[in-house]
Design an enzyme around this catalytic site. Structure first.
Site, short mmCIF file in Angstrom:
data_model
loop_
_atom_site.label_atom_id
_atom_site.label_comp_id
_atom_site.label_asym_id
_atom_site.label_seq_id
_atom_site.Cartn_x
_atom_site.Cartn_y
_atom_site.Cartn_z
N CYS A 44 5.30 -55.78 10.44
CA CYS A 44 6.52 -55.75 11.25
C CYS A 44 6.38 -54.92 12.52
CB CYS A 44 7.69 -55.24 10.41
SG CYS A 44 7.90 -56.20 8.90
N HIS A 93 14.04 -49.13 14.39
CA HIS A 93 13.48 -50.16 13.50
C HIS A 93 14.50 -50.53 12.42
CE1 HIS A 93 10.41 -52.57 11.61
NE2 HIS A 93 10.58 -51.93 10.46
N GLU A 111 13.05 -42.72 9.55
CA GLU A 111 12.96 -42.85 11.00
C GLU A 111 13.82 -41.82 11.72
OE1 GLU A 111 13.58 -46.30 14.43
OE2 GLU A 111 14.17 -46.69 12.36
N LYS A 166 18.96 -55.01 14.28
CA LYS A 166 18.71 -55.89 13.14
C LYS A 166 19.98 -56.14 12.33
CE LYS A 166 13.79 -54.80 12.44
NZ LYS A 166 13.61 -53.77 13.47
N HIS A 171 15.92 -59.28 10.35
CA HIS A 171 14.59 -58.71 10.60
C HIS A 171 13.62 -59.83 10.91
CE1 HIS A 171 11.16 -56.30 10.64
NE2 HIS A 171 11.11 -55.86 9.40
N PHE A 185 4.65 -52.85 6.99
CA PHE A 185 3.93 -52.70 5.73
C PHE A 185 2.49 -52.33 6.04
CE2 PHE A 185 6.52 -55.75 2.76
CZ PHE A 185 7.59 -54.88 2.83
#
Length: 423
Positions: A170, A310, A321, A342, A347, A411
């Site tokens: 991502c 994010h 974050e 998002k 996403h 990931f």
């Protein structure tokens, strides 16, 4: 041309997303706080635990001729649409060489995808099983390659300085843009078309993400399902689409009289080295990426007024974050307006960094931070660490130069932070 560490600017933007078929309609949807999440109406969705997603608002075949579309994976279709919009928006009328303002040997393309041509791969495997070897499309391999979107964009614009495809889950789209910035800084190219794309709304990815408990199962309330920072958040909503920017050396842009949206200040990159899926809970890797950005650029933390976070709507990731932002910026974090777009687009995986870069650049250009929707009961840890823009868009300071960050994580522990500044 030798290495010069040149200033890089954004001269074109393009997108196709769950909120609109171009950058303008996407931006309008973001500022309005509109959700692009819908129930899945395909037959296969009935057996899924997750029956919601955020498909593109405009089907690519409304833009790309069907004969051409049949030779492109859906991810490449999105990338081509967004890239062509960005290319025209930058003021170019034809591919490099044909448009004499562009030297093809000084033009690059960097388009990322986290998963690549997964729909082509799975659909053609079904054809193989059900109809036999001879019915498999001869275009299958060029369609399913992860570099297919970048290759097709490179062909469309005539790029010969290099065509690249970072794959970092991502964080891929943001890494592509960071790589493009460095291509221009180092003197490899004068112009680079860069961004990210993804098309993974398919039964297998949805089943897999659903079974790993990463996705929201709020099927009864699709538009309220993506809810970063809310205490009831239960995972992300899968979206699709692409976001692309045209990056250019400031000297080259000035020479041709191009409009400049923003300066691309640079990137910060790190890796968590913690877990293949879970983020490091204290945000140490993210903080390292942020500090890396500050160490490698002339960015002043006091300039930063906005972060496109994010924030996927997962319990652990959202807070890690914000802890990192607080750790690196301290009291300066108090004046940073944090938006989690998002909540509206879902996403987009490898496309997220591209679309959110477009949003970040437009936030600076218009001096408006989009809202984070669906935050009905904010997590106390989020409230303690950041100023989350909720409910309605917020005006950013209108005086002086300001900067904004786009955060992307993936990931494998990939962390990428991009910085932009008003021109």
């Amino acid at each position: 041309m030798s290495s010069t560490n040149r200033t890089v600017v954004v001269t074109g933007i393009g997108a196709t997303t769950p909120l609109g078929g171009d950058a303008a309609s996407t931006w309008e949807g973001l500022v309005a706080g509109r959700s692009g999440v819908k129930p899945l109406d395909q037959d296969w969705a009935a057996d899924q635990a997750v029956r919601i997603a955020a498909p593109v608002a405009v089907e690519p075949t409304e833009t790309i001729p069907r004969p051409q579309a049949r030779r492109l994976d859906r991810s490449a279709q999105f990338a081509l649409i967004a890239a062509q919009e960005a290319w025209a928006d930058a003021g170019f009328t034809a591919k490099a060489g044909e448009d004499t303002a562009v030297d093809p040997d000084r033009l690059g393309a960097v388009i990322a995808s986290g998963i690549g041509g997964v729909t082509t791969l799975l659909d053609q495997y079904d054809v193989l099983k059900e109809k036999g070897v001879r019915r498999v499309s001869p275009h299958t391999v060029p369609m399913l390659m992860p570099n297919s979107p970048s290759a097709n964009v490179g062909l469309a614009v005539g790029a010969r300085a290099g065509v690249h495809t970072p794959v970092s889950a991502c964080a891929s789209g943001a890494e592509a843009i960071g790589y493009a910035i460095e291509m221009i800084r180092s003197g490899r190219a004068d112009i680079v078309v860069a961004g990210g794309t993804e098309a993974a709304i398919h039964p297998l990815p949805i089943a897999a993400f659903g079974n790993m408990m990463a996705m929201s199962k709020n099927n009864e309330n699709p538009q309220g399902a993506s809810r970063p920072y809310d205490v009831a958040r239960d995972g992300f909503v899968l979206g699709e689409g692409a976001g692309v920017v045209v990056l250019e050396s400031a000297e080259h842009a000035a020479k041709r009289g191009a409009r400049v949206y923003a300066e691309a200040v640079g990137q910060g990159i790190s890796a968590d080295s913690h877990d293949i899926v879970q983020p490091e809970p204290e945000g140490r890797g993210i903080a390292h990426a942020l500090q890396n950005l500050l160490d490698r650029t002339d960015l002043d933390p006091a300039e930063i007024m906005h972060v496109n976070a994010h924030a996927t709507s997962t319990p652990a990731g959202d807070i890690a974050e914000l802890k990192a932002l607080r750790k690196v910026f301290g009291d300066d974090a108090d004046h940073i307006a944090v938006s989690a777009t998002k909540s509206m687009t879902g996403h987009l995986l490898g496309g997220a960094g591209g679309v959110e870069t477009v949003a970040t650049v437009l936030a600076l250009y218009h001096r408006v931070a989009p809202p984070t929707i669906n935050v009905e009961n904010i997590d106390p840890e989020a409230e303690a660490n950041a100023d989350v823009v909720r409910g309605e868009a917020r005006k950013l300071p209108v005086e002086g130069r300001i900067a904004a960050l786009n955060d992307s994580f993936g990931f494998g522990g990939h962390n990428v932070v991009l910085a932009f500044r008003t021109a």
